[in-house]
Design a protein around this motif. Structure first.
Motif, mmCIF file in Angstrom:
data_model
loop_
_atom_site.group_PDB
_atom_site.id
_atom_site.type_symbol
_atom_site.label_atom_id
_atom_site.label_comp_id
_atom_site.label_asym_id
_atom_site.label_seq_id
_atom_site.Cartn_x
_atom_site.Cartn_y
_atom_site.Cartn_z
ATOM 1 N N ARG A 34 0.816 -1.218 0.000
ATOM 2 C CA ARG A 34 0.000 0.000 0.000
ATOM 3 C C ARG A 34 0.852 1.271 0.000
ATOM 4 N NH1 ARG A 34 -0.723 2.367 5.126
ATOM 5 N NH2 ARG A 34 0.160 1.149 6.845
ATOM 6 N N GLU A 35 2.126 1.148 0.376
ATOM 7 C CA GLU A 35 3.024 2.298 0.339
ATOM 8 C C GLU A 35 3.899 2.312 -0.912
ATOM 9 O OE1 GLU A 35 5.403 2.284 3.821
ATOM 10 O OE2 GLU A 35 3.721 2.457 5.223
ATOM 11 N N SER A 36 3.840 1.237 -1.705
ATOM 12 C CA SER A 36 4.775 1.088 -2.817
ATOM 13 C C SER A 36 4.241 1.624 -4.136
ATOM 14 C CB SER A 36 5.157 -0.389 -2.984
ATOM 15 O OG SER A 36 5.744 -0.878 -1.794
ATOM 16 N N PHE A 37 2.929 1.760 -4.262
ATOM 17 C CA PHE A 37 2.330 2.277 -5.496
ATOM 18 C C PHE A 37 1.360 3.388 -5.125
ATOM 19 C CE2 PHE A 37 3.761 -1.960 -6.397
ATOM 20 C CZ PHE A 37 4.355 -1.830 -7.636
ATOM 21 N N GLU B 227 2.856 13.662 -9.785
ATOM 22 C CA GLU B 227 3.620 12.585 -10.411
ATOM 23 C C GLU B 227 2.769 11.620 -11.215
ATOM 24 O OE1 GLU B 227 6.950 11.279 -7.405
ATOM 25 O OE2 GLU B 227 5.154 11.854 -6.287
ATOM 26 N N GLY B 228 1.441 11.722 -11.101
ATOM 27 C CA GLY B 228 0.577 10.733 -11.707
ATOM 28 C C GLY B 228 0.698 9.421 -10.958
ATOM 29 N N PHE B 229 0.523 8.303 -11.663
ATOM 30 C CA PHE B 229 0.764 7.002 -11.049
ATOM 31 C C PHE B 229 2.272 6.836 -10.859
ATOM 32 C CE2 PHE B 229 -3.438 6.329 -12.859
ATOM 33 C CZ PHE B 229 -4.086 5.691 -11.802
ATOM 34 N N GLY B 230 2.646 6.181 -9.769
ATOM 35 C CA GLY B 230 4.070 6.054 -9.499
ATOM 36 C C GLY B 230 4.389 4.898 -8.585
ATOM 37 N N THR B 231 5.665 4.612 -8.471
ATOM 38 C CA THR B 231 6.153 3.570 -7.567
ATOM 39 C C THR B 231 7.088 4.209 -6.553
ATOM 40 O OG1 THR B 231 8.051 3.034 -8.976
ATOM 41 C CG2 THR B 231 6.010 1.823 -9.368
ATOM 42 N N ASN B 232 7.049 3.665 -5.358
ATOM 43 C CA ASN B 232 7.922 4.137 -4.281
ATOM 44 C C ASN B 232 8.399 2.898 -3.532
ATOM 45 O OD1 ASN B 232 9.194 6.061 -2.557
ATOM 46 N ND2 ASN B 232 7.576 5.698 -1.046
ATOM 47 N N LEU B 233 9.507 2.329 -3.984
ATOM 48 C CA LEU B 233 9.984 1.058 -3.459
ATOM 49 C C LEU B 233 11.035 1.314 -2.385
ATOM 50 C CD1 LEU B 233 10.344 -0.849 -6.856
ATOM 51 C CD2 LEU B 233 8.356 -0.730 -5.325
ATOM 52 N N ARG B 234 10.774 0.752 -1.206
ATOM 53 C CA ARG B 234 11.676 0.989 -0.082
ATOM 54 C C ARG B 234 11.921 -0.309 0.678
ATOM 55 N NH1 ARG B 234 9.241 5.219 3.759
ATOM 56 N NH2 ARG B 234 7.297 4.164 3.227
ATOM 57 N N VAL B 235 13.130 -0.468 1.127
ATOM 58 C CA VAL B 235 13.478 -1.565 2.028
ATOM 59 C C VAL B 235 14.363 -0.990 3.134
ATOM 60 C CG1 VAL B 235 13.334 -3.329 0.236
ATOM 61 C CG2 VAL B 235 15.529 -2.220 0.705
ATOM 62 N N ARG B 236 14.453 -1.742 4.229
ATOM 63 C CA ARG B 236 15.340 -1.328 5.327
ATOM 64 C C ARG B 236 16.110 -2.544 5.818
ATOM 65 N NH1 ARG B 236 11.876 0.267 8.871
ATOM 66 N NH2 ARG B 236 11.954 -1.566 10.252
ATOM 67 N N TYR B 237 17.397 -2.433 5.791
ATOM 68 C CA TYR B 237 18.262 -3.492 6.332
ATOM 69 C C TYR B 237 18.884 -2.992 7.631
ATOM 70 C CZ TYR B 237 22.314 -6.469 7.083
ATOM 71 O OH TYR B 237 23.229 -7.312 7.653
ATOM 72 N N SER B 238 18.837 -3.827 8.664
ATOM 73 C CA SER B 238 19.434 -3.449 9.948
ATOM 74 C C SER B 238 20.273 -4.594 10.480
ATOM 75 C CB SER B 238 18.349 -3.071 10.956
ATOM 76 O OG SER B 238 17.459 -4.156 11.175
ATOM 77 N N ALA C 79 15.830 3.724 -1.217
ATOM 78 C CA ALA C 79 14.496 3.909 -1.805
ATOM 79 C C ALA C 79 14.640 4.448 -3.213
ATOM 80 C CB ALA C 79 13.649 4.855 -0.956
ATOM 81 N N VAL C 80 13.765 4.002 -4.084
ATOM 82 C CA VAL C 80 13.671 4.566 -5.443
ATOM 83 C C VAL C 80 12.217 4.945 -5.682
ATOM 84 C CG1 VAL C 80 15.653 3.344 -6.378
ATOM 85 C CG2 VAL C 80 13.406 2.260 -6.439
ATOM 86 N N ARG C 81 12.017 6.047 -6.348
ATOM 87 C CA ARG C 81 10.674 6.578 -6.603
ATOM 88 C C ARG C 81 10.608 7.081 -8.038
ATOM 89 N NH1 ARG C 81 7.257 10.197 -2.397
ATOM 90 N NH2 ARG C 81 5.665 11.074 -3.777
ATOM 91 N N TYR C 82 9.539 6.726 -8.721
ATOM 92 C CA TYR C 82 9.384 7.175 -10.098
ATOM 93 C C TYR C 82 7.930 7.539 -10.351
ATOM 94 C CZ TYR C 82 9.538 7.381 -15.180
ATOM 95 O OH TYR C 82 9.448 7.807 -16.487
ATOM 96 N N GLY C 83 7.732 8.734 -10.919
ATOM 97 C CA GLY C 83 6.408 9.181 -11.301
ATOM 98 C C GLY C 83 6.222 9.062 -12.800
ATOM 99 N N PHE C 84 5.220 8.293 -13.217
ATOM 100 C CA PHE C 84 4.997 8.097 -14.648
ATOM 101 C C PHE C 84 4.403 9.336 -15.306
ATOM 102 C CE2 PHE C 84 5.082 3.836 -12.873
ATOM 103 C CZ PHE C 84 5.908 3.172 -13.764
ATOM 104 N N GLY C 85 3.792 10.223 -14.513
ATOM 105 C CA GLY C 85 3.211 11.441 -15.070
ATOM 106 C C GLY C 85 4.249 12.482 -15.408
#
Length: 829
Positions: free
Chosen positions: A456-459, A465-476, A490-496
């Motif tokens: 729910r936080e990734s798209f 930005e229009g539709f977009g992706t927000n891909l995040r991970v956390r390593y500890s 994290a990487v984020r891309y807006g298709f708009g």
């Protein structure tokens, strides 16, 4: 010959010294007149501070040096019994049969109007008159504490028994079994007016986390000389002590009778609540006449009358014994509870045993440092042989079997094959939990963890930005000394707008005992213009697509930030941050919506130009610029309590407000930085201030000003926690219900104030039918004024149950009504 004689004498003296220091075990079983075991009987040596209690099977044990002893056996409702015991050079066993105590009624019983027992009332007046004296009788004391907790499952649904639950919970074929066992040995020190410190020497626990638990002796204490008695986790309200200064407003009393014990007359008083749903106890208290002090208590709370959380019944029994002269202290306390959750019926108890009291201590000035609990580094490492030798209350047969079985299981669970199997099982992806909560992968050593943020936080969708992706991970990763670091790429891309962003946020915790942390962030991102919180990507996506409301406004930032924090002294935490950012204003590029509302249009991404047509708007909120910002803050937590564990400190809430002083400076002329201003603020907050029986209050006060603002851009304004939309997040008392996210952002002097009170059901529990819902009533007020927008205010009322809350409020700008309506919260932010 002389040499041999000397050697013989040496070993003889050594043997005698050893024998004189050797302890032997006095053990036995305590039963009633029907030969049934009596659990949790107080057993102590007369005129001493040493004793024990029986376990559930009536068995007890005491370690004693050779000598003569007068052993007292006492339990509520039974005659006190004294046994003369001689310990020689061997263990002794003494079994005891207790007789029911018969409380004789007064020869003349006077009855006043309204059925009040004047004999009981007269006794209780004297007890209440002495309450303050006994509450402050000792300036200081210390004692040894043993706490034992047990929870059992006594019945389980047949359908779940067949689904493998019985194997997971180690239940027998009837759905019964021990779910949880814990033990703790510690020393406890207390000094007036409210200083405590506990040092845990040993602790062990095994099984499923119980309905509620007590992790320290102060949690288990029950001082009925206080007006209000609160049980942690049991209710958000407190309960009126039977001997509170205002107890006559809540209780009637009946004198059941009197009995003589140890040369003292003991009165048994029955508690008769004046109203069924008042926060009061049922049961009996026992009073020493003449001294007018508590002898023992046997009290009950029930869900039907007291609206308990987690359990259906709670019984509290406490025994007091004379330690010296006229000084009586608790020898033991028992919390016994039962409940039913979805057909799983359980019961359990916690017992606290207090020994080796010492009074009038000479406590060094630096002893009470705010540390309320210190857990020894080896506390969790004590072997079974240690517990077998130090445990003051013997395990029951079932507890012993369960303990040995768990030790065997623990040995198996330490093998590589088992750890590999568990790792594979626990790390399997479950779709539904991942969609909402994300997915965690843990290495078998529990020191390496990878967290994947939920779907729910990734798209997302927004108008920028229009539709977009927000891909995040956390390593500890955690090291052997418990220092740790985390890296969150994290990487984020807006298709708009075809804008790609990537960043890495990291932190290194180097000092767990003083909250010492370094942070470093670098990269680019699309950020909210309001930096203290508006709506999450998830909720903004829903409101944009479904309601054509693009509440959140965004800008682009390329940044590098460095931060440091540490407690430089207990209660004084410093934060220093230095950040550089290159900021660019963004504009709307996408106008898609699922339901086209003809009466509503998307708004501009410039929050200060809301009337501009979003499709053509290119109004300037700020030019592209750079900012080099230094931020320094100091947080003062007065009289801050904390717990010291082997893994670090846990800081607890103080009785006093937390004061935070902040200074922020934008430095121009370095690395091309344009921003140039000085800002200072001060904030005072306090959460959950208990107000007697009327629940608890929380507040926040904040004031600030820009000392200079030669070059100030909108992202550097002081922003507030506003809310637009039906859902809201009430977890911060400093949040508003209806305040626009950006309109009131301050570039000058401001003052905000928030106050909220939770009545904890003290009103609605008087309403038939409604009371069973266990709702908590909430009222609050929010206020904000700043130079450009004066006198914004909100009033609201609400009801809450666990994580669910519904508020209705109304807001005003000056004297004019602004917005009103409902706001809801259901745990997801």
């Amino acid at each position: 010959m002389a040499k041999r004689l000397l050697i013989f004498l040496f070993f003889s003296v050594a043997f005698l010294c050893k024998a004189s220091g050797q302890q032997f075990v006095l053990s036995g079983r305590v039963v009633d007149e029907q030969n049934k075991p009596v659990a949790f009987v107080s057993i102590y040596i007369r005129n001493s501070t040493y004793g024990t209690t029986t376990n559930e099977e009536g068995n007890y044990q005491l370690k004693l040096n050779p000598g003569n002893y007068r052993i007292m056996y006492r339990f509520v409702g039974y005659k006190e019994q004294v046994q003369n015991v001689t310990i020689g050079n061997a263990d002794q066993r003494v079994n005891v049969k207790l007789e029911k105590e018969v409380y004789q009624p007064r020869a003349i019983s006077q009855r006043a109007r309204r059925g009040q027992d004047t004999s009981a009332m007269n006794i209780m007046r004297k007890v209440i008159d002495k309450r303050q004296y006994y509450l402050n009788e000792l300036d200081s004391y210390s004692c040894s504490v043993y706490i034992k907790g047990v929870q059992k499952l006594i019945e389980a649904p047949n359908s779940l028994m067949r689904s493998g639950v019985s194997n997971v919970l180690s239940l027998d074929s009837n759905g019964k079994g021990l779910l949880y066992q814990s033990e703790m040995l510690s020393t406890f020190t207390s000094a007036r007016p409210n200083k405590i410190k506990e040092e845990t020497i040993a602790q062990r626990m095994a099984g499923v986390t119980p309905a509620f638990s007590y992790s320290k002796a102060s949690d288990l204490q029950a001082n009925f000389y206080n007006n209000v008695f609160a049980v942690q986790g049991l209710s958000s309200r407190g309960f009126v002590s039977p001997i509170a200064s205002y107890a006559f407003s809540y209780y009637n009393y009946r004198l059941v009778g009197t009995a003589v014990s140890g040369g003292k007359t003991i009165s048994k008083i029955e508690l008769l609540p004046k109203h069924k749903y008042d926060p009061v106890f049922r049961g009996h208290i026992y009073v020493v006449e003449g001294d007018w002090r508590l002898y023992s208590v046997d009290l009950m709370l029930t869900d039907d009358a007291n609206f308990l959380n987690l359990v259906d019944t709670m019984r509290i029994s406490q025994q007091y014994v004379p330690i010296r002269d006229s000084t009586w202290m608790p020898s033991s306390i028992e919390y016994a509870y039962s409940g039913n959750v979805f057909g799983f019926k359980f019961e359990g108890y916690y017992i606290g045993l207090y020994n080796n009291y010492k009074f009038d201590l000479k406590i060094p000035d630096d002893y009470f440092t705010g540390e309320v609990l210190h857990i020894d580094t080896a506390a969790n490492l004590k072997p079974t042989v240690y517990w077998n030798s130090q445990r003051p209350v013997p395990l029951t047969r079932d507890e012993g079997i369960d303990s040995r079985k768990r030790d065997s299981i623990l040995a198996i669970q330490s093998t590589n094959a088992y750890l590999d199997s568990v790792q594979r099982s626990n790390n399997q992806l479950s779709i539904l939990p991942y969609l909402v909560f994300g997915h965690t992968i843990v290495h078998r050593n529990a020191k390496d963890t990878l967290y994947i943020h939920p779907f729910r936080e990734s798209f997302f969708y927004n108008t920028v930005e229009g539709f977009g992706t927000n891909l995040r991970v956390r390593y500890s990763k955690t090291f052997d000394d418990f220092s740790s670091y985390s890296i969150s790429p994290a990487v984020r891309y807006g298709f708009g707008n075809k804008l790609f962003s990537a960043n890495v946020r990291s932190s290194y915790t180097y000092d767990l005992f003083n909250a010492g942390i370094f942070t470093f962030d670098i990269g680019s991102d699309v950020l909210d213009l309001n930096n203290v919180a508006t709506r999450s990507l998830f909720f903004n996506t829903l409101s944009t697509l479904l309601s054509e409301r693009n509440f959140v406004k965004y800008y682009r930032s390329k940044f590098a930030n460095f931060g440091w924090q540490r407690e430089v002294a207990n209660g004084i935490r410093l934060n220093v941050g230095l950040g550089y950012s290159d900021r660019t204003q963004l504009f709307n590029t996408s106008y898609y919506t699922i339901f086209n509302n003809k009466n509503r249009d998307f708004t501009s991404n410039n929050p200060l130009a809301p009337e501009s047509a979003p499709a053509s708007d290119r109004s300037v909120l700020f030019p592209q610029h750079q900012a080099l910002t230094l931020n320094v803050s100091a947080r003062f937590t007065f009289d801050q309590p904390f717990i010291t564990r082997p893994t670090g400190r846990v800081f607890l809430q103080s009785r006093f407000p937390v004061l935070t002083v902040n200074y922020r400076k934008a430095i121009s002329g370095i690395l091309g930085a344009d921003a140039n201003y000085d800002f200072a603020s001060v904030t005072a907050t306090q959460d959950r201030i208990r107000i007697g029986l009327s629940g608890y209050s929380s507040f926040k006060l904040a004031a600030g000003t820009f000392l200079s603002k030669k070059t100030l851009y909108f992202p550097d304004f002081y922003h507030f926690i506003g809310n637009q939309g039906t859902t809201f997040d009430p977890t911060d008392v400093g949040s508003f219900h209806f305040l626009p996210f950006y309109t009131y952002s301050a570039n000058s002097t401001f003052l905000e104030a928030h106050y909220q009170h939770n009545f904890s059901g003290s009103i609605l529990r008087r309403v038939p039918f409604v009371r069973k819902l266990k709702l908590e009533e909430i009222v609050g007020v929010n206020y904000l004024t700043e130079r450009n927008n004066k006198n914004y205010s909100e009033l609201y009322i609400g009801i809450q149950r666990l994580i669910f809350r519904v508020d209705y409020g109304v807001s005003f700008i000056g004297n004019q009504r602004y917005l009103q309506g409902f706001r809801i919260f259901y745990g997801i932010r």
